[in-house]
Design a protein around this motif. Structure first.
Motif, mmCIF file in Angstrom:
data_model
loop_
_atom_site.group_PDB
_atom_site.id
_atom_site.type_symbol
_atom_site.label_atom_id
_atom_site.label_comp_id
_atom_site.label_asym_id
_atom_site.label_seq_id
_atom_site.Cartn_x
_atom_site.Cartn_y
_atom_site.Cartn_z
ATOM 1 N N LEU A 47 0.828 -1.192 0.000
ATOM 2 C CA LEU A 47 0.000 0.000 0.000
ATOM 3 C C LEU A 47 0.871 1.253 0.000
ATOM 4 O O LEU A 47 1.914 1.280 0.645
ATOM 5 C CB LEU A 47 -0.896 0.027 1.238
ATOM 6 C CG LEU A 47 -2.008 -1.016 1.290
ATOM 7 C CD1 LEU A 47 -2.705 -0.972 2.634
ATOM 8 C CD2 LEU A 47 -2.991 -0.793 0.158
ATOM 9 N N ASN A 49 2.039 4.950 1.116
ATOM 10 C CA ASN A 49 2.084 5.564 2.442
ATOM 11 C C ASN A 49 0.929 6.554 2.585
ATOM 12 O O ASN A 49 0.823 7.507 1.818
ATOM 13 C CB ASN A 49 3.424 6.262 2.638
ATOM 14 C CG ASN A 49 3.597 6.778 4.041
ATOM 15 O OD1 ASN A 49 2.722 7.415 4.607
ATOM 16 N ND2 ASN A 49 4.756 6.503 4.615
ATOM 17 N N SER A 50 0.068 6.323 3.557
ATOM 18 C CA SER A 50 -1.102 7.185 3.744
ATOM 19 C C SER A 50 -0.730 8.581 4.230
ATOM 20 O O SER A 50 -1.502 9.525 4.066
ATOM 21 C CB SER A 50 -2.087 6.544 4.720
ATOM 22 O OG SER A 50 -1.488 6.389 5.988
ATOM 23 N N GLN A 51 0.460 8.723 4.800
ATOM 24 C CA GLN A 51 0.889 10.032 5.295
ATOM 25 C C GLN A 51 1.496 10.894 4.187
ATOM 26 O O GLN A 51 1.290 12.101 4.147
ATOM 27 C CB GLN A 51 1.919 9.863 6.430
ATOM 28 C CG GLN A 51 1.417 9.036 7.593
ATOM 29 C CD GLN A 51 0.165 9.622 8.226
ATOM 30 O OE1 GLN A 51 0.101 10.798 8.515
ATOM 31 N NE2 GLN A 51 -0.839 8.780 8.415
ATOM 32 N N ASP A 53 1.193 10.207 0.698
ATOM 33 C CA ASP A 53 0.385 10.276 -0.527
ATOM 34 C C ASP A 53 -1.021 9.780 -0.223
ATOM 35 O O ASP A 53 -1.431 8.706 -0.634
ATOM 36 C CB ASP A 53 1.030 9.446 -1.642
ATOM 37 C CG ASP A 53 0.486 9.813 -3.018
ATOM 38 O OD1 ASP A 53 -0.607 10.422 -3.093
ATOM 39 O OD2 ASP A 53 1.155 9.490 -4.008
ATOM 40 N N LYS A 54 -1.763 10.584 0.514
ATOM 41 C CA LYS A 54 -3.107 10.215 0.971
ATOM 42 C C LYS A 54 -4.044 9.929 -0.198
ATOM 43 O O LYS A 54 -4.825 8.982 -0.160
ATOM 44 C CB LYS A 54 -3.681 11.305 1.860
ATOM 45 C CG LYS A 54 -5.122 11.051 2.290
ATOM 46 C CD LYS A 54 -5.238 10.922 3.770
ATOM 47 C CE LYS A 54 -6.669 10.828 4.237
ATOM 48 N NZ LYS A 54 -7.338 9.601 3.880
ATOM 49 N N GLU A 55 -3.973 10.732 -1.256
ATOM 50 C CA GLU A 55 -4.871 10.540 -2.389
ATOM 51 C C GLU A 55 -4.664 9.167 -3.037
ATOM 52 O O GLU A 55 -5.624 8.429 -3.282
ATOM 53 C CB GLU A 55 -4.676 11.642 -3.431
ATOM 54 C CG GLU A 55 -5.603 11.496 -4.621
ATOM 55 C CD GLU A 55 -5.392 12.565 -5.680
ATOM 56 O OE1 GLU A 55 -6.244 12.650 -6.573
ATOM 57 O OE2 GLU A 55 -4.383 13.296 -5.625
ATOM 58 N N TYR A 57 -3.230 6.525 -1.667
ATOM 59 C CA TYR A 57 -3.601 5.526 -0.667
ATOM 60 C C TYR A 57 -5.112 5.303 -0.678
ATOM 61 O O TYR A 57 -5.584 4.164 -0.684
ATOM 62 C CB TYR A 57 -3.138 5.965 0.728
ATOM 63 C CG TYR A 57 -3.571 5.032 1.815
ATOM 64 C CD1 TYR A 57 -2.832 3.895 2.114
ATOM 65 C CD2 TYR A 57 -4.738 5.274 2.538
ATOM 66 C CE1 TYR A 57 -3.242 3.020 3.105
ATOM 67 C CE2 TYR A 57 -5.161 4.404 3.529
ATOM 68 C CZ TYR A 57 -4.404 3.273 3.814
ATOM 69 O OH TYR A 57 -4.826 2.404 4.788
ATOM 70 N N ASP A 58 -5.882 6.385 -0.701
ATOM 71 C CA ASP A 58 -7.344 6.277 -0.696
ATOM 72 C C ASP A 58 -7.855 5.553 -1.948
ATOM 73 O O ASP A 58 -8.757 4.724 -1.874
ATOM 74 C CB ASP A 58 -7.996 7.659 -0.596
ATOM 75 C CG ASP A 58 -7.827 8.291 0.774
ATOM 76 O OD1 ASP A 58 -7.468 7.573 1.743
ATOM 77 O OD2 ASP A 58 -8.042 9.517 0.878
ATOM 78 N N THR A 61 -6.840 1.693 -1.686
ATOM 79 C CA THR A 61 -7.612 0.954 -0.688
ATOM 80 C C THR A 61 -9.091 0.872 -1.051
ATOM 81 O O THR A 61 -9.789 -0.045 -0.617
ATOM 82 C CB THR A 61 -7.450 1.561 0.718
ATOM 83 O OG1 THR A 61 -7.831 2.934 0.689
ATOM 84 C CG2 THR A 61 -6.029 1.411 1.212
#
Length: 106
Positions: A47, A49-51, A53-55, A57-58, A61
């Protein structure tokens, strides 16, 4: 390269693609270890990194995970998931080859 766009039942597009990579090891020419090592060097299944590259990651997921809420297609044949998902992650690439059924001594 080669690519083909296909549309799922509800119209969702997805792409099948094939890329030729210069100087890549070749199946049935180079050793399985060389091929697997090359794949592991350039391909990963983790996955984002949600911190950082939040977009991304979203997106990953939301649309690229096989969830526990399986579809009717997954449950054909009365199983929880006929594809065996979710599958556990593995640390390295493995090549699977068909068995030679003509050699009964193996």
């Amino acid at each position: 390269f080669f690519h083909r766009v296909e549309f799922q039942m509800r119209g969702s597009p997805h792409i099948h693609c094939l890329f030729w990579v210069k100087d890549a090891p070749k199946l049935d020419v180079d050793s399985d270890e060389e091929v697997c090592s090359f794949v592991d060097k350039y391909v990963c299944g983790q996955l984002p990194n949600s911190q950082t590259d939040k977009e991304l990651y979203d997106i990953v997921t939301e649309v690229h995970l096989h969830r526990k809420g399986h579809t009717k297609s997954c449950k054909k044949g009365g199983k929880v998931c006929r594809f065996g998902f979710p599958k556990p992650p593995v640390k390295k690439t493995y090549l699977c080859c068909p068995l030679d059924l003509s050699d009964k001594d193996k």
